[in-house]
Design a protein around this motif. Sequence first.
Motif, PDB file in Angstrom:
ATOM      1  N   GLN A  68      36.097  27.590  33.055  1.00  0.00           N
ATOM      2  CA  GLN A  68      35.323  28.749  33.602  1.00  0.00           C
ATOM      3  C   GLN A  68      34.272  28.182  34.375  1.00  0.00           C
ATOM      4  OE1 GLN A  68      35.949  32.089  33.070  1.00  0.00           O
ATOM      5  NE2 GLN A  68      37.769  31.327  32.177  1.00  0.00           N
ATOM      6  N   THR A  69      33.792  26.812  33.937  1.00  0.00           N
ATOM      7  CA  THR A  69      32.583  26.626  34.766  1.00  0.00           C
ATOM      8  C   THR A  69      33.002  26.266  36.096  1.00  0.00           C
ATOM      9  OG1 THR A  69      31.714  25.295  32.585  1.00  0.00           O
ATOM     10  CG2 THR A  69      31.256  24.341  34.967  1.00  0.00           C
ATOM     11  N   LEU A  70      34.242  25.732  36.357  1.00  0.00           N
ATOM     12  CA  LEU A  70      34.737  25.543  37.770  1.00  0.00           C
ATOM     13  C   LEU A  70      34.990  26.826  38.529  1.00  0.00           C
ATOM     14  CD1 LEU A  70      37.192  22.589  37.160  1.00  0.00           C
ATOM     15  CD2 LEU A  70      35.075  22.382  37.956  1.00  0.00           C
ATOM     16  N   LEU A  71      35.636  27.809  37.881  1.00  0.00           N
ATOM     17  CA  LEU A  71      35.761  29.040  38.518  1.00  0.00           C
ATOM     18  C   LEU A  71      34.660  29.756  38.768  1.00  0.00           C
ATOM     19  CD1 LEU A  71      38.983  30.161  36.623  1.00  0.00           C
ATOM     20  CD2 LEU A  71      38.818  29.552  38.924  1.00  0.00           C
ATOM     21  N   GLY A  72      33.660  29.663  37.900  1.00  0.00           N
ATOM     22  CA  GLY A  72      32.315  30.105  38.272  1.00  0.00           C
ATOM     23  C   GLY A  72      31.648  29.747  39.417  1.00  0.00           C
ATOM     24  N   MET A  73      31.636  28.408  39.386  1.00  0.00           N
ATOM     25  CA  MET A  73      30.887  27.796  40.558  1.00  0.00           C
ATOM     26  C   MET A  73      31.564  28.064  41.959  1.00  0.00           C
ATOM     27  SD  MET A  73      30.657  23.862  40.772  1.00  0.00           S
ATOM     28  CE  MET A  73      32.396  23.481  40.938  1.00  0.00           C
ATOM     29  N   VAL A  74      32.806  28.043  41.985  1.00  0.00           N
ATOM     30  CA  VAL A  74      33.431  28.627  43.283  1.00  0.00           C
ATOM     31  C   VAL A  74      33.200  30.194  43.439  1.00  0.00           C
ATOM     32  CG1 VAL A  74      35.844  29.476  43.956  1.00  0.00           C
ATOM     33  CG2 VAL A  74      35.582  27.313  42.858  1.00  0.00           C
ATOM     34  N   VAL A  75      33.168  31.211  42.379  1.00  0.00           N
ATOM     35  CA  VAL A  75      32.612  32.613  42.764  1.00  0.00           C
ATOM     36  C   VAL A  75      31.252  32.380  43.019  1.00  0.00           C
ATOM     37  CG1 VAL A  75      32.198  34.766  41.573  1.00  0.00           C
ATOM     38  CG2 VAL A  75      34.208  33.297  41.047  1.00  0.00           C
ATOM     39  N   GLY A  76      30.416  31.446  42.578  1.00  0.00           N
ATOM     40  CA  GLY A  76      28.814  31.633  43.092  1.00  0.00           C
ATOM     41  C   GLY A  76      28.988  31.258  44.442  1.00  0.00           C
ATOM     42  N   HIS A  77      29.595  30.606  45.121  1.00  0.00           N
ATOM     43  CA  HIS A  77      29.735  30.419  46.481  1.00  0.00           C
ATOM     44  C   HIS A  77      30.511  31.434  47.571  1.00  0.00           C
ATOM     45  CE1 HIS A  77      28.227  26.475  45.091  1.00  0.00           C
ATOM     46  NE2 HIS A  77      27.748  26.296  46.085  1.00  0.00           N
ATOM     47  N   LEU A  78      30.707  32.749  46.845  1.00  0.00           N
ATOM     48  CA  LEU A  78      31.316  33.573  47.738  1.00  0.00           C
ATOM     49  C   LEU A  78      30.335  34.527  48.277  1.00  0.00           C
ATOM     50  CD1 LEU A  78      34.468  34.702  45.330  1.00  0.00           C
ATOM     51  CD2 LEU A  78      34.176  32.909  47.031  1.00  0.00           C
ATOM     52  N   THR A  79      30.750  34.917  49.531  1.00  0.00           N
ATOM     53  CA  THR A  79      29.779  35.997  50.308  1.00  0.00           C
ATOM     54  C   THR A  79      30.272  37.279  49.532  1.00  0.00           C
ATOM     55  OG1 THR A  79      31.527  36.770  51.634  1.00  0.00           O
ATOM     56  CG2 THR A  79      29.971  34.949  52.326  1.00  0.00           C
ATOM     57  N   ASP A  80      29.307  38.473  49.615  1.00  0.00           N
ATOM     58  CA  ASP A  80      29.495  39.621  49.048  1.00  0.00           C
ATOM     59  C   ASP A  80      30.871  40.179  49.364  1.00  0.00           C
ATOM     60  OD1 ASP A  80      27.118  39.767  48.124  1.00  0.00           O
ATOM     61  OD2 ASP A  80      26.076  41.000  49.727  1.00  0.00           O
ATOM     62  N   ASP A  81      31.374  40.320  50.679  1.00  0.00           N
ATOM     63  CA  ASP A  81      32.713  40.644  51.039  1.00  0.00           C
ATOM     64  C   ASP A  81      33.742  39.833  50.339  1.00  0.00           C
ATOM     65  OD1 ASP A  81      31.660  42.455  52.752  1.00  0.00           O
ATOM     66  OD2 ASP A  81      31.694  41.232  54.562  1.00  0.00           O
ATOM     67  N   GLU A  82      33.576  38.717  50.197  1.00  0.00           N
ATOM     68  CA  GLU A  82      34.481  37.552  49.786  1.00  0.00           C
ATOM     69  C   GLU A  82      34.671  37.970  48.081  1.00  0.00           C
ATOM     70  OE1 GLU A  82      34.275  34.067  52.767  1.00  0.00           O
ATOM     71  OE2 GLU A  82      33.091  33.978  50.682  1.00  0.00           O
ATOM     72  N   LEU A  83      33.488  38.367  47.536  1.00  0.00           N
ATOM     73  CA  LEU A  83      33.399  38.764  46.159  1.00  0.00           C
ATOM     74  C   LEU A  83      34.255  39.914  45.856  1.00  0.00           C
ATOM     75  CD1 LEU A  83      32.456  38.191  43.572  1.00  0.00           C
ATOM     76  CD2 LEU A  83      30.434  39.281  43.965  1.00  0.00           C
ATOM     77  N   THR A  84      34.248  40.812  46.772  1.00  0.00           N
ATOM     78  CA  THR A  84      34.975  42.071  46.542  1.00  0.00           C
ATOM     79  C   THR A  84      36.352  41.891  46.494  1.00  0.00           C
ATOM     80  OG1 THR A  84      33.422  43.525  47.756  1.00  0.00           O
ATOM     81  CG2 THR A  84      35.318  44.482  47.686  1.00  0.00           C
ATOM     82  N   VAL A  85      36.809  40.798  47.466  1.00  0.00           N
ATOM     83  CA  VAL A  85      38.400  40.645  47.553  1.00  0.00           C
ATOM     84  C   VAL A  85      38.720  39.796  46.142  1.00  0.00           C
ATOM     85  CG1 VAL A  85      40.209  39.147  48.645  1.00  0.00           C
ATOM     86  CG2 VAL A  85      38.307  40.256  50.115  1.00  0.00           C
ATOM     87  N   TYR A  86      37.863  38.923  45.735  1.00  0.00           N
ATOM     88  CA  TYR A  86      38.017  38.484  44.557  1.00  0.00           C
ATOM     89  C   TYR A  86      38.163  39.128  43.235  1.00  0.00           C
ATOM     90  CZ  TYR A  86      36.933  35.645  40.281  1.00  0.00           C
ATOM     91  OH  TYR A  86      37.102  35.293  38.948  1.00  0.00           O
ATOM     92  N   LEU A  87      37.267  40.175  43.193  1.00  0.00           N
ATOM     93  CA  LEU A  87      37.265  41.292  42.181  1.00  0.00           C
ATOM     94  C   LEU A  87      38.464  42.221  42.150  1.00  0.00           C
ATOM     95  CD1 LEU A  87      33.482  42.076  42.066  1.00  0.00           C
ATOM     96  CD2 LEU A  87      34.794  40.697  40.307  1.00  0.00           C
TER      97      LEU A  87
END
Length: 264
Positions: free
Chosen positions: A214-233
């Motif tokens: 969870q720490t590693l995945l959270g770190m990756v998500v924290g480096h996503l742009t808004d558009d990339e976060l939308t794709v992730y979600l």
Amino acid sequence: MPAPPEFVLETGLYALDLDAAETFYGDVLGLDVLFREEGRHVFFRCGIGTVLVFNPKTTRVGETLPAHGTEGEGHVAFAVETDQLMAWRRHFSAHDIAVEHTERWGDGKRSMYVRDPAGNSVELATPTLWGTATRGDRLRQARPSLDLRTSESSPVEQFQNETLRPVLKLLNPTILRLVAARLVRYGVGFANMDRTDQRDRLRNLLKEDGRLKQTLLGMVVGHLTDDELTVYLDHREEVRRRCVPMLLARAQDQIDTIAEWTET
């Protein structure tokens, strides 16, 4: 036509007194000195770019590089969060540096101007002044560039290659340190294992240690742009299924580095 430049790599200024320039940009502004050649130049790191200060008497004589130099005052603008400008005003006052001008540009954007010892105009400005320094822009600028062709890929494959791979490469040292720290916590003697056992231990660690994952995945998500976060979600489960093996592969490819950190 090639892709347009992504950001300003170098900003060049000129000063006859390089010692005074180093004091101003290094001691007052707090930039780290990258290189210095006596009588010719002093270079500073500023975020992902560099500020180059040259002695024009020397650089006007081109030998291995094109000649360059200028007369009069140049200009450079540094990105500073708006709420820090008053602190910078006090800092300049403590160094007897006069604030020449302040400007309100609207929408909360501001600039403050001072002079360096050579007379160059130095501006501290809101990072979004030109609309080109959004959080997403800065996140993308910090990532390494990877030559990957993804035009015919699915959306998740594009996300994996265009976003996950650069982000993981950027975060590589942090990923390895966190994995090593977790191994030390378990006291498994990782550095003394043979290579096969080390690879198995890393596989089990990323499979079973939910907190680390969870720490590693959270770190990756924290480096996503808004558009990339939308794709992730929109594709969260599939992205996570792809990301964990990528993290494991990165750790297993750098076992020696992890082993060294478990011994320190």
